[in-house]
Design a protein around this motif. Structure first.
Motif, PDB file in Angstrom:
ATOM      1  N   ASP A  80       1.393   7.002  -6.564  1.00  0.00           N
ATOM      2  CA  ASP A  80       0.390   8.069  -6.671  1.00  0.00           C
ATOM      3  C   ASP A  80       1.007   9.440  -6.418  1.00  0.00           C
ATOM      4  OD1 ASP A  80      -1.509   6.164  -7.209  1.00  0.00           O
ATOM      5  OD2 ASP A  80      -2.356   6.129  -5.189  1.00  0.00           O
ATOM      6  N   LEU A 111       1.524  -3.167 -11.330  1.00  0.00           N
ATOM      7  CA  LEU A 111       1.802  -1.971 -10.535  1.00  0.00           C
ATOM      8  C   LEU A 111       3.101  -1.320 -10.967  1.00  0.00           C
ATOM      9  CD1 LEU A 111       1.386  -0.059  -8.115  1.00  0.00           C
ATOM     10  CD2 LEU A 111       2.489  -1.779  -6.692  1.00  0.00           C
ATOM     11  N   ARG A 148      -8.070   2.553  -4.454  1.00  0.00           N
ATOM     12  CA  ARG A 148      -8.082   1.695  -5.635  1.00  0.00           C
ATOM     13  C   ARG A 148      -9.192   0.662  -5.514  1.00  0.00           C
ATOM     14  NH1 ARG A 148      -2.719   3.166  -5.611  1.00  0.00           N
ATOM     15  NH2 ARG A 148      -1.576   2.958  -7.602  1.00  0.00           N
ATOM     16  N   GLU A 182       2.150   1.769  -3.488  1.00  0.00           N
ATOM     17  CA  GLU A 182       1.099   2.377  -4.307  1.00  0.00           C
ATOM     18  C   GLU A 182       0.985   3.870  -4.014  1.00  0.00           C
ATOM     19  OE1 GLU A 182      -2.033  -1.314  -4.965  1.00  0.00           O
ATOM     20  OE2 GLU A 182      -2.055  -0.227  -3.075  1.00  0.00           O
ATOM     21  N   SER A 239       0.830  -1.208   0.000  1.00  0.00           N
ATOM     22  CA  SER A 239       0.000   0.000   0.000  1.00  0.00           C
ATOM     23  C   SER A 239       0.865   1.259   0.000  1.00  0.00           C
ATOM     24  CB  SER A 239      -0.942   0.000   1.208  1.00  0.00           C
ATOM     25  OG  SER A 239      -0.225   0.123   2.430  1.00  0.00           O
TER      26      SER A 239
END
Length: 445
Positions: A134, A437, A381, A130, A127
Motif C-alpha cells: 500500500d 498479493l 482490506r 500488505e 499484514s
C-alpha cells in the motif's frame, strides 16, 4: 507460483527509465560469490563501496558503481542481500542485468518475490507486507500514513494482543477440563475465560464498525457525476480536475462512456466519474452508455446529481447506497430568470464554466469525505474484515451459550477465533492469498 529458495534472485529495484542512479538488488545464497566475481570483493557489511563491475564471463567493464552487502539474517529478506548502485542509463542497467543472468543459480525475480522471501523468513508478517504494498501504491498523504501504520505493525500488534488474551482464556478452559479434580485448581476459571472473551469481542466489534473508513482510505471514494444530457457534467469534471479531461460540447449525448479521473481531495483519494447523459434513446451506443452510467451511480459513494438552471428534470433517486448531492448548474446563463426560486433547500447552485459555486461544492465534498474516513481503524482490506467477523462470530457463540456451554465446544470456539485472527498476520491459511498479493507488487520489491 513455484519458488526455489536456493536460487539467488535479482531485479531492478528502482524506477525504470533514464535516471542518475539505478539500484539492482540481489537476494540469496550466491550474493557473496556474485560480488566477488563482478565487483572483485565483498564490501564491509552495510557500507557503500566504490567498485568496478565486470561481466562475469567476458570480464568487460560494465560500470563503476557503489556496492553494498547485507549479510543474513540482518537484511530485508533475511537472506544475504546485495545492492548495486549503478548509473541509471538503460544500456548500463541492461548490461548489468544480462551479466547477472549469466551466473549459474541466479535468476530474475518475480513480482514481489523479495517481499515474499521476507515473509517466509519471518522478517515481516503478512499484514506488514500488505502495508508495504500500500505504501508503494499510496497517492495521497492519508494513504501514506495508513500504509506506514500497518507496515510498522499497528494491525499486527492488535491481533497479537487479542491472540494472547484468547490463549490465556484457552488455558483457563483447558485447566478446568483436564484438572477439574485437582485440589489446587481454583474455582471460577470459566467465568474468567468468559470475561476475556467479552473484552476481545468488544474490540473486534469496534474495529468491524470502523472497517469502512479504513478500506475507503486505501481504495478511495467514488464520486459519480450524473444527470441528463447538457447538464454540464463534463464541464464540472474538468473544473474539479483543473484540466481538460472530457470533451465539452453543446451537442447532447457527447459523452457515451464513463470517464475517470483520480483526485486528491484533502489527502483522501477520490475517483471522479463523468457519465453519459441519462435519457431515453434509440441509439444502441447511447443506450449502453446510459446503462453504464446507472451502474456506476448504483455503486458510487457520492453522486453529484446535476440539472441545468432551466430544467425540470428530477434528480437521481435510485441509488440507495450513495449520498446524493443535488446541484443546479449553468447559473451564469440565468441572469434575470430568478435562479433558485424553485430550487430545493439542499440544492447547490454553481457554474462550472465561471467557477462560481465550485469552491462551495469542493468544501462540501471535503467535509463529507472526512466524515467517511474520520474513524479509520485497523482494517484496510475486506480480507481483514472477514477474518475479524469470523473471529467475532465464534466468540459470540461461546459467550451467548454461557456457563452451560460444554467445555470442549467452548475451547474449540476459542481455537477457531484464534485461527481466524491468525489469517490476518499470515500464521495460518494464507497460501491462497499470497499469489494474488504478490502478483500486484513491483518487480524488485
Amino acid at each position: 507460483m513455484q519458488i526455489s529458495r536456493n536460487d539467488t534472485i535479482f531485479a531492478l529495484a528502482s524506477g525504470a527509465g533514464r535516471a542518475g542512479i539505478a539500484v539492482v538488488r540481489l537476494s540469496g545464497p550466491a550474493c557473496r560469490f556474485v560480488l566477488e566475481l563482478m565487483a572483485g570483493h565483498v564490501p564491509r557489511p552495510r557500507r557503500l563501496e566504490l567498485c568496478r563491475l565486470r561481466h562475469p564471463l567476458s570480464r568487460d567493464l560494465l560500470d563503476e558503481a557503489l556496492v553494498a552487502f547485507f549479510p543474513s539474517p540482518n537484511s530485508f529478506t533475511g537472506e544475504d542481500v546485495a545492492e548495486l548502485h549503478v548509473h541509471g542509463g538503460r544500456a548500463v542497467i541492461g548490461a548489468v542485468i544480462a551479466g547477472l543472468g549469466e551466473i549459474s543459480g541466479c535468476r530474475l525475480a518475480g513480482p514481489g518475490e523479495f517481499s515474499r522471501r521476507a515473509l517466509l523468513n519471518g522478517k515481516m508478517d503478512l499484514s506488514a507486507i500488505e502495508g508495504l504494498g500500500d505504501l508503494i501504491d499510496a497517492e495521497t498523504e492519508m494513504q501514506r500514513r495508513q500504509a506506514m501504520r500497518q507496515m510498522r505493525g499497528e494491525l499486527r500488534d492488535a491481533v497479537e494482543r487479542w491472540r494472547t488474551t484468547l490463549i490465556e482464556a484457552s488455558a483457563f478452559v483447558e485447566a478446568e477440563l483436564d484438572f477439574a479434580d485437582e485440589s489446587d485448581v481454583p474455582d471460577g476459571l470459566r467465568e474468567r475465560a468468559m470475561a476475556l472473551l467479552v473484552s476481545v469481542a468488544d474490540e473486534l466489534r469496534r474495529e468491524i464498525a470502523r472497517a469502512r473508513s479504513g478500506e475507503r482510505i486505501r481504495s478511495g471514494l467514488t464520486v459519480v457525476i450524473a444527470g441528463p444530457p447538457n447538464a454540464g457534467k463534463s464541464t464540472l469534471l474538468n473544473a474539479l480536475a483543473q484540466r481538460d479531461v472530457a470533451i465539452v460540447s453543446d451537442i447532447p449525448g457527447t459523452t457515451r462512456d464513463s470517464i475517470e479521473v483520480h483526485w486528491d481531495l484533502a489527502g483522501i483519494p477520490v475517483t471522479l466519474v463523468d457519465t453519459a447523459g441519462l435519457r431515453e434513446s434509440r441509439d444502441p451506443i447511447e443506450q449502453e452508455g446510459v446503462r453504464r452510467a446507472r451502474d456506476r451511480a448504483r455503486n458510487a459513494d457520492v453522486i453529484l446529481s446535476l440539472r441545468a438552471f432551466d430544467s425540470q428534470t428530477e434528480h437521481l433517486q435510485d441509488a440507495p447506497g450513495a449520498v446524493i448531492i443535488p446541484i443546479r448548474t449553468k447559473i451564469d446563463l440565468a441572469t434575470g430568470r430568478g435562479v433558485g426560486s424553485d430550487a430545493s433547500l439542499d440544492e447547490l447552485e454553481l457554474s462550472a464554466a465561471t467557477g462560481e459555486g465550485v469552491e462551495a461544492l469542493v468544501a462540501r465534498l471535503e467535509t463529507m469525505a472526512k466524515n467517511v474516513v474520520a474513524d479509520g481503524g485497523l482494517v484496510t482490506r475486506a480480507r481483514h474484515r472477514e477474518a475479524f467477523a469470523g473471529a467475532l462470530t465464534t466468540l459470540e457463540r461461546a459467550i451467548s451459550a454461557g456457563p452451560g456451554h460444554p467445555g470442549e465446544l467452548f475451547a474449540e470456539d476459542i481455537r477457531l477465533a484464534m485461527r481466524y485472527l491468525g489469517r490476518v498476520t499470515g500464521r495460518v491459511d494464507v497460501e491462497d492469498v499470497l499469489d494474488r498479493l504478490f502478483a500486484g507488487f513491483c518487480i524488485g520489491k
